[in-house]
Scaffold this motif. Structure first.
Motif, PDB file in Angstrom:
ATOM      1  N   SER A  15       4.120  -1.638   3.331  1.00 17.79           N
ATOM      2  CA  SER A  15       4.210  -0.342   2.660  1.00 17.79           C
ATOM      3  C   SER A  15       5.117  -0.458   1.442  1.00 17.79           C
ATOM      4  O   SER A  15       6.202  -1.041   1.516  1.00 17.79           O
ATOM      5  CB  SER A  15       4.760   0.719   3.613  1.00 17.79           C
ATOM      6  OG  SER A  15       5.026   1.920   2.922  1.00 17.79           O
ATOM      7  N   THR A  64      -3.889   3.608   4.545  1.00 14.86           N
ATOM      8  CA  THR A  64      -4.440   2.581   3.664  1.00 14.86           C
ATOM      9  C   THR A  64      -4.270   1.198   4.278  1.00 14.86           C
ATOM     10  O   THR A  64      -5.174   0.353   4.193  1.00 14.86           O
ATOM     11  CB  THR A  64      -3.761   2.635   2.288  1.00 14.86           C
ATOM     12  OG1 THR A  64      -3.823   3.968   1.776  1.00 14.86           O
ATOM     13  CG2 THR A  64      -4.445   1.700   1.307  1.00 14.86           C
ATOM     14  N   GLY A 121      -4.038   0.917  -4.047  1.00 16.40           N
ATOM     15  CA  GLY A 121      -4.286   2.265  -3.553  1.00 16.40           C
ATOM     16  C   GLY A 121      -3.241   3.294  -3.893  1.00 16.40           C
ATOM     17  O   GLY A 121      -3.358   4.440  -3.466  1.00 16.40           O
ATOM     18  N   SER A 122      -2.223   2.946  -4.650  1.00 22.05           N
ATOM     19  CA  SER A 122      -1.183   3.908  -5.004  1.00 22.05           C
ATOM     20  C   SER A 122      -1.436   4.447  -6.406  1.00 22.05           C
ATOM     21  O   SER A 122      -1.875   3.720  -7.299  1.00 22.05           O
ATOM     22  CB  SER A 122       0.202   3.252  -4.941  1.00 22.05           C
ATOM     23  OG  SER A 122       1.205   4.158  -5.357  1.00 22.05           O
ATOM     24  N   LEU A 140      -7.410  -1.299   5.105  1.00 23.50           N
ATOM     25  CA  LEU A 140      -7.503  -2.654   4.555  1.00 23.50           C
ATOM     26  C   LEU A 140      -7.638  -3.687   5.667  1.00 23.50           C
ATOM     27  O   LEU A 140      -8.415  -4.649   5.539  1.00 23.50           O
ATOM     28  CB  LEU A 140      -6.274  -2.954   3.701  1.00 23.50           C
ATOM     29  CG  LEU A 140      -6.164  -2.210   2.367  1.00 23.50           C
ATOM     30  CD1 LEU A 140      -4.887  -2.597   1.640  1.00 23.50           C
ATOM     31  CD2 LEU A 140      -7.373  -2.499   1.485  1.00 23.50           C
ATOM     32  N   THR A 161       0.835  -1.197   0.000  1.00 19.47           N
ATOM     33  CA  THR A 161       0.000   0.000   0.000  1.00 19.47           C
ATOM     34  C   THR A 161       0.872   1.250   0.000  1.00 19.47           C
ATOM     35  O   THR A 161       2.074   1.193   0.239  1.00 19.47           O
ATOM     36  CB  THR A 161      -0.925   0.023   1.227  1.00 19.47           C
ATOM     37  OG1 THR A 161      -0.136   0.199   2.411  1.00 19.47           O
ATOM     38  CG2 THR A 161      -1.704  -1.277   1.340  1.00 19.47           C
TER      39      THR A 161
END
Length: 690
Positions: free
Chosen positions: A66, A45, A199-200, A49, A40
């Protein structure tokens, strides 16, 4: 599950992502999900999740990490990265040496501010995979002498800073991305299980390169947030050059991985509104498409039925109206999210809600410089190199942390003596209090005053010495002076700093950790004056925020623009929609001009506008949306946000689609709330009987 996927604006990204993943894993054993790695873009985020997986029921959870933490591994880079603060202080030392020779290059900027901007520029160099050769290729013949001198220094700093790539986390992320892009297509070092980037937007070069490598894996997928499926293919072809467009970050991914497929079949709350916003936000060179495609839009009255436009006269009225809307939602038990980029507006709204004893859930918390310990440290640092005035002294004495470690004088007695001292100084002076003034005043009171005045006189002796110290001094010495004076003031007469409230609560512990971290690396910094030291202190404190221990109202949330992709569902308030508020003004780059950045292959400043535009596009796609702005601020009339301006202009020019009528209805709904807020702020009228 391979390639590029996306979710449209207006959906709950976390829930829809988990739903799509579980559907794709439904034909596999339960333990297969545990072999999936999800990368993420941010900690928020990751948290969203995890909560979405919890709501999905009992599961073996995947690994959630991450994407900025990817690393080439200990075999390639065995040493750990250097703390960013240490690297900034090293750059600050270089800048101080430069300013000693060329003061004109840093005119109007402090050394810590210049070091912060230079550090950010170095991060961009590393994430975009640029090096000294890219700077050497810049032609400065057409640039002013200032930019030529700035570039010459930047080359020296880059040669020093970029030499050892293992020292910085962004460089390690870039190295890992380049290794994945190079090795995975050859079957080298492939991941053990499925990998999904969720989500990026791929706004940074290192992240985008890694996303492209993941999308090419047989068991890899990239799920984009807030993708505009209504945008026609010809617009995508030229979007890489439109940095201020909300979808521009997706264009390079589409060029390499193809057009994304839908991750789920879930539909946004209003597809018609999404079409309207998509057309309104088209890049400037193709806004002629408004004329061609505008008449094909659906009727705009039902499309904007859940949009409300509030145009307040000034920011205070805007905040009071927002607070009233949030209070109404709390009474009805409806979930509502305020998305704001302006921290001042958030504080106004929070203060307005406090009249009803309502505390919203603010994800940002309170900036550490605005907490009691942060303000106390800033006020103490402001004494260095400045004459001690009456106002400075009284502000410090009235601070709630002053003398809280003393057992010989109580807080009420201290405040009473401070009040008596204020009356004495206001009437008789002097304008700059000193120890002799306090000694004379102490003889005119009781024993409590004598204890208080003797302690304060000793403090003034220390403060006076520091006030006369205006030249550059080693950073460790400056920090030691700050810690010593702050702890002495917090301890009070015959007191103990450990018994005071300076370092006790969460904010105090965080402030102490910031100072300890600064002390650990202070030896790397330059000799600085009192003004630069205060700027450095504020910069380091500003990077931290304190979340309140008291739980906020479960229906009221305050989030930042970057969280729009996670919370832009249900009822959403998009606030502060003025130029300079949302989007915020671009910070000037003191090192490279716009043309020089383009020549070096670095992102242009307009990229920040594009990221903010993407947040706006996701926020306005929620089920019910309230748009707010103030027509004036404290100085002059404001300019509506460029996205709101585009939306209003497009709707005004589509009478055949009932655009003007829809816009009037939006304003009428907003006027209703403005009238309620005005009535609430008006004092109640009392009837007087004859």
């Amino acid at each position: 599950m391979q390639g590029l996927y996306a979710l449209p604006p207006g959906l709950d990204f976390a829930d829809c992502f988990v739903q799509g993943l579980l559907e794709r894993m439904s034909d596999q054993p339960p333990e297969a999900l545990a072999r999936v790695t999800i990368l993420t873009n941010a900690a928020t985020t990751m948290g969203a999740l995890r909560r979405a997986f919890d709501r999905a029921g009992p599961l073996l959870l995947p690994q959630i990490r991450s994407i900025t933490g990817i690393d080439p591994g200990p075999l390639v880079m065995p040493d750990p990265p250097v703390p960013p603060l240490a690297r900034r202080l090293q750059l600050a030392r270089l800048i101080a040496q430069m300013l000693a020779l060329r003061p004109d290059l840093g005119a109007g900027h402090s050394i810590p501010v210049l070091a912060q901007s230079l550090s950010q520029l170095m991060v961009e160099m590393q994430t975009e995979g640029r090096d000294l050769s890219d700077l050497e290729a810049i032609d400065t013949g057409d640039h002013a002498r200032h930019w030529q001198n700035a570039l010459a220094f930047f080359k020296i700093a880059a040669d020093f800073h970029l030499k050892n790539s293992w020292e910085d986390r962004p460089a390690r992320q870039r190295a890992a991305s380049e290794a994945a892009a190079r090795d995975w297509p050859q079957g080298i070092g492939l991941p053990q299980g499925p990998v999904i980037v969720a989500g990026s937007t791929g706004s940074h070069g290192a992240t985008r390169l890694y996303m492209q490598a993941v999308a090419a894996l047989p068991n890899g997928a990239v799920v984009l947030p807030g993708f505009d499926f209504d945008q026609p293919p010809p617009v995508w072809d030229g979007l890489e050059r439109a940095d201020d467009h909300p979808q521009a970050r997706f264009a390079p991914l589409i060029a390499t991985a193809g057009y994304p497929r839908r991750w789920t079949q879930a539909q946004p709350p209003s597809a018609a509104r999404n079409r309207l916003v998509s057309l309104a936000l088209r890049p400037a060179p193709v806004t002629d498409q408004w004329i061609a495609e505008g008449p094909a839009l659906p009727d705009l009255v039902p499309a904007t039925a859940d949009l409300t436009l509030i145009e307040a006269d000034q920011p205070g009225q805007e905040a009071e109206t927002i607070a009233l809307i949030m209070r109404d939602a709390a009474e009805r038990g409806d979930l509502i999210t305020l998305i704001a980029a302006d921290s001042g507006l958030i504080r106004r709204v929070t203060a307005a809600l406090d009249r009803w004893h309502i505390r919203p859930d603010d994800s940002a918390g309170r900036p550490l410089p605005l907490t009691a310990p942060g303000l106390f440290l800033r006020q103490v640092a402001a004494l260095f190199g400045q004459p001690l005035t009456i106002d400075r002294l009284l502000i410090l004495l009235k601070h709630p942390l002053t003398a809280t470690g003393s057992t010989v004088i109580k807080r009420n007695d201290m405040l009473r003596e401070t009040r008596e001292l204020e009356l004495q100084l206001r009437r008789n002076g002097p304008a700059f209090p000193d120890a002799d003034t306090l000694a004379d005043w102490a003889t005119k009171g009781d024993e409590t005053r004598k204890i208080w005045a003797e302690w304060l006189a000793a403090m003034l002796v220390r403060i006076t010495a520091l006030a006369r110290d205006r030249g550059p001094r080693p950073l460790p010495d400056r920090l030691s002076d700050l810690m010593g004076l702050a702890q002495a003031l917090a301890a009070g007469p015959a007191g103990d700093v450990d018994q005071s409230r300076l370092w006790q609560d969460k904010a105090g512990q965080m402030a102490r950790a910031v100072l300890d971290h600064l002390a650990e690396h202070a030896g790397l910094g330059p000799d600085i004056g009192p003004g630069d030291f205060s700027a450095l202190l504020v910069t380091e404190l500003q990077a931290k925020a304190v979340r309140e221990d008291v739980a906020g109202h479960h229906c009221l949330r305050i989030r930042g623009p970057r969280e729009a992709r996670l919370y832009a569902h249900g009822t959403v308030i998009l606030s502060g929609l003025n130029e300079g508020g949302w989007p915020q003004h671009l910070s000037p780059d003191p090192w490279l001009s716009r043309q020089m950045r383009a020549a070096a292959g670095l992102p242009l400043p307009e990229r920040q506008i594009g990221l903010a535009a993407h947040d706006f596009q996701q926020g306005i796609a929620a089920e019910r949306v309230i748009l707010t702005r103030a027509k004036r601020d404290a100085e002059a009339e404001t300019i509506p946000s460029r996205w709101l301006n585009r939306l209003i202009n497009l709707m005004s020019g589509l009478p055949e689609r009932n655009g003007p009528a829809a816009l009037t209805a939006m304003r009428n709904r907003g006027q209703h709330w403005l009238q309620l807020a005005e009535a609430l702020s008006r004092p109640a009228q009392r009837s007087h009987s004859a």
